[in-house]
Design a protein around this motif. Structure first.
Motif, PDB file in Angstrom:
ATOM      1  N   GLU A   3      -6.689  -5.381   9.306  1.00 42.11           N
ATOM      2  CA  GLU A   3      -7.935  -4.599   9.319  1.00 42.11           C
ATOM      3  C   GLU A   3      -7.697  -3.222   9.957  1.00 42.11           C
ATOM      4  O   GLU A   3      -8.292  -2.228   9.544  1.00 42.11           O
ATOM      5  N   LEU A   4      -6.834  -3.188  10.966  1.00 39.87           N
ATOM      6  CA  LEU A   4      -6.468  -1.904  11.577  1.00 39.87           C
ATOM      7  C   LEU A   4      -5.737  -1.031  10.556  1.00 39.87           C
ATOM      8  O   LEU A   4      -5.997   0.166  10.445  1.00 39.87           O
ATOM      9  N   LYS A   5      -4.871  -1.634   9.781  1.00 40.70           N
ATOM     10  CA  LYS A   5      -4.154  -0.897   8.740  1.00 40.70           C
ATOM     11  C   LYS A   5      -5.129  -0.297   7.732  1.00 40.70           C
ATOM     12  O   LYS A   5      -5.020   0.874   7.346  1.00 40.70           O
ATOM     13  N   ASP A   6      -6.113  -1.076   7.317  1.00 39.74           N
ATOM     14  CA  ASP A   6      -7.102  -0.597   6.341  1.00 39.74           C
ATOM     15  C   ASP A   6      -7.922   0.568   6.904  1.00 39.74           C
ATOM     16  O   ASP A   6      -8.285   1.494   6.179  1.00 39.74           O
ATOM     17  N   ALA A   7      -8.204   0.519   8.218  1.00 38.96           N
ATOM     18  CA  ALA A   7      -8.953   1.612   8.854  1.00 38.96           C
ATOM     19  C   ALA A   7      -8.138   2.904   8.842  1.00 38.96           C
ATOM     20  O   ALA A   7      -8.679   3.995   8.625  1.00 38.96           O
ATOM     21  N   LEU A   8      -6.827   2.796   9.036  1.00 41.41           N
ATOM     22  CA  LEU A   8      -5.977   3.983   9.005  1.00 41.41           C
ATOM     23  C   LEU A   8      -5.829   4.515   7.591  1.00 41.41           C
ATOM     24  O   LEU A   8      -5.665   5.718   7.382  1.00 41.41           O
ATOM     25  N   THR A  20      -8.258   9.667  21.232  1.00 38.28           N
ATOM     26  CA  THR A  20      -6.980  10.161  20.691  1.00 38.28           C
ATOM     27  C   THR A  20      -7.131  10.466  19.207  1.00 38.28           C
ATOM     28  O   THR A  20      -8.028   9.956  18.543  1.00 38.28           O
ATOM     29  N   SER A  21      -6.215  11.299  18.693  1.00 37.31           N
ATOM     30  CA  SER A  21      -6.308  11.776  17.311  1.00 37.31           C
ATOM     31  C   SER A  21      -5.807  10.725  16.325  1.00 37.31           C
ATOM     32  O   SER A  21      -5.143   9.759  16.696  1.00 37.31           O
ATOM     33  N   ILE A  22      -6.108  10.951  15.062  1.00 37.01           N
ATOM     34  CA  ILE A  22      -5.643  10.049  14.009  1.00 37.01           C
ATOM     35  C   ILE A  22      -4.120  10.082  13.917  1.00 37.01           C
ATOM     36  O   ILE A  22      -3.484   9.064  13.591  1.00 37.01           O
ATOM     37  N   GLU A  23      -3.516  11.242  14.246  1.00 37.25           N
ATOM     38  CA  GLU A  23      -2.044  11.325  14.244  1.00 37.25           C
ATOM     39  C   GLU A  23      -1.459  10.400  15.302  1.00 37.25           C
ATOM     40  O   GLU A  23      -0.464   9.706  15.065  1.00 37.25           O
ATOM     41  N   GLN A  24      -2.079  10.385  16.499  1.00 43.59           N
ATOM     42  CA  GLN A  24      -1.609   9.488  17.559  1.00 43.59           C
ATOM     43  C   GLN A  24      -1.835   8.035  17.167  1.00 43.59           C
ATOM     44  O   GLN A  24      -1.005   7.170  17.451  1.00 43.59           O
ATOM     45  N   HIS A  25      -2.949   7.760  16.512  1.00 47.63           N
ATOM     46  CA  HIS A  25      -3.221   6.396  16.037  1.00 47.63           C
ATOM     47  C   HIS A  25      -2.079   5.925  15.133  1.00 47.63           C
ATOM     48  O   HIS A  25      -1.605   4.789  15.246  1.00 47.63           O
ATOM     49  N   ARG A  26      -1.652   6.798  14.235  1.00 46.08           N
ATOM     50  CA  ARG A  26      -0.608   6.410  13.279  1.00 46.08           C
ATOM     51  C   ARG A  26       0.754   6.255  13.945  1.00 46.08           C
ATOM     52  O   ARG A  26       1.548   5.399  13.562  1.00 46.08           O
ATOM     53  N   LYS A  27       1.042   7.082  14.949  1.00 46.01           N
ATOM     54  CA  LYS A  27       2.298   6.917  15.690  1.00 46.01           C
ATOM     55  C   LYS A  27       2.323   5.569  16.397  1.00 46.01           C
ATOM     56  O   LYS A  27       3.335   4.863  16.396  1.00 46.01           O
ATOM     57  N   SER A  28       1.211   5.218  17.028  1.00 47.66           N
ATOM     58  CA  SER A  28       1.130   3.935  17.726  1.00 47.66           C
ATOM     59  C   SER A  28       1.167   2.778  16.739  1.00 47.66           C
ATOM     60  O   SER A  28       1.770   1.736  17.011  1.00 47.66           O
ATOM     61  N   ASN A  47      -1.297   3.687   1.659  1.00 48.98           N
ATOM     62  CA  ASN A  47      -0.502   4.213   2.774  1.00 48.98           C
ATOM     63  C   ASN A  47      -1.354   4.485   4.019  1.00 48.98           C
ATOM     64  O   ASN A  47      -2.219   5.363   4.001  1.00 48.98           O
ATOM     65  N   PRO A  48      -1.089   3.765   5.147  1.00 44.79           N
ATOM     66  CA  PRO A  48      -1.855   3.998   6.371  1.00 44.79           C
ATOM     67  C   PRO A  48      -1.390   5.226   7.144  1.00 44.79           C
ATOM     68  O   PRO A  48      -2.075   5.681   8.067  1.00 44.79           O
ATOM     69  N   TYR A  49      -0.221   5.768   6.794  1.00 37.22           N
ATOM     70  CA  TYR A  49       0.312   6.913   7.532  1.00 37.22           C
ATOM     71  C   TYR A  49      -0.177   8.250   6.985  1.00 37.22           C
ATOM     72  O   TYR A  49      -0.073   9.269   7.667  1.00 37.22           O
ATOM     73  N   PHE A  50      -0.697   8.265   5.745  1.00 36.76           N
ATOM     74  CA  PHE A  50      -1.200   9.505   5.153  1.00 36.76           C
ATOM     75  C   PHE A  50      -2.629   9.385   4.629  1.00 36.76           C
ATOM     76  O   PHE A  50      -3.303  10.397   4.437  1.00 36.76           O
ATOM     77  N   GLY A  51      -3.094   8.166   4.386  1.00 34.53           N
ATOM     78  CA  GLY A  51      -4.431   7.991   3.843  1.00 34.53           C
ATOM     79  C   GLY A  51      -4.562   8.630   2.475  1.00 34.53           C
ATOM     80  O   GLY A  51      -3.650   8.580   1.649  1.00 34.53           O
ATOM     81  N   ASP A  52      -5.687   9.280   2.224  1.00 31.29           N
ATOM     82  CA  ASP A  52      -5.946   9.877   0.911  1.00 31.29           C
ATOM     83  C   ASP A  52      -4.973  11.000   0.571  1.00 31.29           C
ATOM     84  O   ASP A  52      -4.792  11.336  -0.604  1.00 31.29           O
ATOM     85  N   ALA A  53      -4.349  11.618   1.571  1.00 37.34           N
ATOM     86  CA  ALA A  53      -3.435  12.733   1.310  1.00 37.34           C
ATOM     87  C   ALA A  53      -2.276  12.288   0.420  1.00 37.34           C
ATOM     88  O   ALA A  53      -1.860  13.025  -0.472  1.00 37.34           O
ATOM     89  N   MET A  54      -1.746  11.105   0.669  1.00 35.96           N
ATOM     90  CA  MET A  54      -0.674  10.552  -0.170  1.00 35.96           C
ATOM     91  C   MET A  54      -0.853   9.039  -0.194  1.00 35.96           C
ATOM     92  O   MET A  54      -0.041   8.285   0.331  1.00 35.96           O
ATOM     93  N   LEU A  55      -1.933   8.622  -0.798  1.00 40.30           N
ATOM     94  CA  LEU A  55      -2.371   7.230  -0.721  1.00 40.30           C
ATOM     95  C   LEU A  55      -1.358   6.256  -1.288  1.00 40.30           C
ATOM     96  O   LEU A  55      -1.180   5.154  -0.756  1.00 40.30           O
ATOM     97  N   THR A  56      -0.673   6.625  -2.351  1.00 41.29           N
ATOM     98  CA  THR A  56       0.219   5.686  -3.022  1.00 41.29           C
ATOM     99  C   THR A  56       1.695   5.945  -2.725  1.00 41.29           C
ATOM    100  O   THR A  56       2.572   5.422  -3.404  1.00 41.29           O
ATOM    101  N   CYS A  57       1.971   6.757  -1.728  1.00 41.90           N
ATOM    102  CA  CYS A  57       3.362   7.043  -1.375  1.00 41.90           C
ATOM    103  C   CYS A  57       3.971   5.829  -0.672  1.00 41.90           C
ATOM    104  O   CYS A  57       3.520   5.439   0.404  1.00 41.90           O
ATOM    105  N   GLY A  58       4.970   5.234  -1.265  1.00 43.76           N
ATOM    106  CA  GLY A  58       5.625   4.081  -0.663  1.00 43.76           C
ATOM    107  C   GLY A  58       6.033   3.064  -1.705  1.00 43.76           C
ATOM    108  O   GLY A  58       5.782   3.234  -2.899  1.00 43.76           O
ATOM    109  N   GLU A  59       6.663   2.006  -1.244  1.00 43.50           N
ATOM    110  CA  GLU A  59       7.097   0.939  -2.133  1.00 43.50           C
ATOM    111  C   GLU A  59       7.219  -0.363  -1.357  1.00 43.50           C
ATOM    112  O   GLU A  59       7.316  -0.365  -0.121  1.00 43.50           O
ATOM    113  N   VAL A  60       7.187  -1.472  -2.074  1.00 44.76           N
ATOM    114  CA  VAL A  60       7.331  -2.796  -1.465  1.00 44.76           C
ATOM    115  C   VAL A  60       8.809  -3.064  -1.249  1.00 44.76           C
ATOM    116  O   VAL A  60       9.614  -2.977  -2.183  1.00 44.76           O
TER     117      VAL A  60
END
Length: 564
Positions: free
Chosen positions: A438-443, A491-499, A546-559
């Motif tokens: 659920e935390l991942k989905d929020a990011l 804290t910022s969304i950037e810090q959230h993603r680092k953590s 993608n939880p690290y970029f959200g809508d900016a690059m939503l599908t960046c990544g692979e399984v």
């Protein structure tokens, strides 16, 4: 007249026939050209140059439009790449051939500073408890001598003991042991025989007693003020005898082999650069500082004239001898450092601008050169000027570089570590796993308030584990719990993603060792997260969100892996 009309008609017909014929040839040539382009052009992603497709389309990692790739030479290996001669000229790229050298004497240069000799450091203490009425030494840097009066103290305990002494003195004939015990008590408080006799002679109790310095030296730290109360043994000053000092140097790992206790070293100071001090290495720290990757080297120096002041910068020159009969040496400008790796670029062909990144192992630094232990051979041609430009070209073409160690980079690997936990722990951890997702989905939604709330829920789920269950994965539980606290509304969304990246790494290490999971999970990876170093996360779906970029690059990544 009729004859001229026929000529005109024939001329017009000829022009029209020629026009259509040439048009057809151009169309055929243009068609042939297009066909050639289609057949020979490869398509790549500007953000992921490792992607190569035979036709236009979207990048399978980030979804961006593919662009035509530069033509490559098929005979190049996977880590080799080509630069244009124009680019080499603009970057002023220079190369040399690696040379093999003979054994020679070379000077090893160390930098450091003057420090107080730890062996002469001392702490001046109060011999009895009381209130400081007077300080006779008030300045840091002031010199004190052994036996010098440094403070005056009022001590209720000392007053009481003096009264006991006078009482014992009257009973000396009948109770000599009591009299002797009281005198010894005063001596333990550093009262001299003369002071004790004065009390017995005057029959008066003194309310204030002096404290005398027990060592000579310079006051390096003043720890009390007048009016302070000190306990027996409490520190008053820190004193250092600066008749001898240490020149303290930091030596790097590749210099350790050249250092030996007792070796001759020549030292100069910035204050007196023309004055050389000859000395010997006194101490080499047996423990490496893991933060700086250096070892401390100490040289004891005579300082009776007090010219050497703690804090002064010094330089040490150590004569070393290269023991090998033949060594490879390259200029320092050729080496690119990545923190853990040393890299050079090798020019594979003398006549072609084809390069390849090569990891090397360095030995001792000698002046402007490094000794090379392994990685390259004599006569190979390496880049000495413009190495960063060559590295940038390698990165743009998706080749091995400072950023990409090799084809087996982070994006082609997953986090693996064996951890054994009980079935009870696996079952108890499922609510925490659900809260993590659920935390991942929020990011993914880039919602700071929502991710803060979900992080709090994740932490509460962790706290539901019993003490015994926490101990099964003690380090993991503590790291997850502590890191989740940094994901909050302040804290910022950037810090959230680092953590979240730290949390994800630990979660993956833990969960991949479970014997069973309530739901199938996928280990997913984005190569652009974490400043292009890549980052993992877990998801309950195969679809990339993608939880690290959200809508900016939503599908960046692979399984990368499926956990069942």
């Amino acid at each position: 007249m009729k004859k001229y009309l026929i000529y005109i008609v024939l001329l017009i017909a000829g022009i029209l026939i020629g026009k259509f014929t040439l048009s057809g040839e151009r169309t055929q040539a243009h068609s042939h050209t297009e066909k050639t382009i289609v057949e020979t052009t490869s398509w790549t992603c500007s953000m992921h140059p490792q992607i190569m497709q035979p036709e236009a389309g979207d990048c399978p990692i980030c979804g961006m439009d593919l662009i035509p790739a530069q033509a490559t030479t098929s005979e190049l290996s996977s880590n080799q790449f080509r630069m244009t001669k124009n680019a080499m000229a603009l970057a002023n790229i220079e190369t040399i051939k690696v040379a093999e050298g003979s054994a020679s004497n070379s000077a090893l240069k160390l930098t450091g500073s003057i420090e107080a000799n730890e062996k002469t450091n001392a702490t001046q203490t109060a011999h009895f408890s009381g209130r400081i009425e007077k300080l006779y030494v008030n300045l840091t840097g002031e010199e004190v001598r052994k036996g010098q009066k440094i403070a005056l103290i009022y001590s209720p305990e000392l007053v009481t003991t003096q009264q006991e002494l006078l009482t014992a003195l009257r009973m000396k004939a009948s109770q000599p042991a009591l009299y002797k015990a009281v005198r010894n008590k005063l001596k333990l408080w550093k009262l001299s025989e003369k002071q004790i006799q004065q009390i017995e002679t005057s029959k008066k109790v003194a309310t204030q007693f002096p404290i005398y310095a027990s060592v000579s030296g310079i006051v390096t730290e003043k720890l009390v003020e007048e009016g302070n109360h000190v306990m027996e043994g409490g520190a008053l000053f820190k004193v250092s005898n600066l008749n001898t000092v240490w020149a303290s140097f930091d030596a790097y790992e590749n210099q350790i082999s050249s250092l030996k206790k007792g070796a001759n070293i020549t030292i100069t100071t910035n204050a007196n650069p023309n004055e050389e001090l000859s000395a010997k290495i006194t101490f080499i720290d047996p423990v490496l500082n893991t933060n700086t990757r250096t070892v401390a080297v100490k040289v004891q120096l005579n300082n009776r004239d007090k010219k050497l002041k703690p804090g002064m910068f010094v330089t040490g020159i150590l004569d070393t001898k290269v023991s090998k009969s033949a060594t490879l040496s390259i200029p320092k400008s050729a080496v690119l450092w990545t923190g853990k790796r040393s890299l050079v670029y090798v020019k594979k062909d003398a006549n072609e601008p084809v390069f390849e990144a090569r990891e090397i192992t360095l030995g001792t630094a000698n002046g402007e050169n490094y000794e090379v232990l392994s990685g390259i051979n004599a006569e190979e041609e390496i880049v000495t000027n413009g190495a960063f430009t060559v590295d940038a070209a390698a990165q743009l073409q998706g080749k091995k570089s400072m950023m990409n160690a090799s084809k087996e980079t982070a994006e082609n690997s997953t986090i693996t570590k064996e951890i054994k936990v009980s079935a009870a722990f696996e079952k108890a951890f499922q609510p925490s796993m659900k809260a993590y997702l659920e935390l991942k989905d929020a990011l993914v939604k880039s919602d700071t308030k929502l991710s803060a709330a979900k992080s709090n829920a994740f932490r509460e789920a962790l706290e539901q584990l019993t003490i015994a269950q926490r101990k099964e994965a003690d380090l993991y539980w503590a790291t997850l719990h502590k890191t989740s606290k940094s994901i909050n509304e302040n804290t910022s969304i950037e810090q959230h993603r680092k953590s979240f990246q730290v949390i994800s790494n630990h979660i993956i290490e833990l969960v991949q060792n479970f014997n069973s999971l309530e739901t199938q999970l996928t280990v997913q990876f984005c190569p652009m997260a974490n400043n292009n170093k890549g980052a993992f996360w877990l998801s309950a779906e195969k679809e990339i969100r993608n939880p690290y970029f959200g809508d900016a690059m939503l599908t960046c990544g692979e399984v990368k892996r499926i956990l069942k």
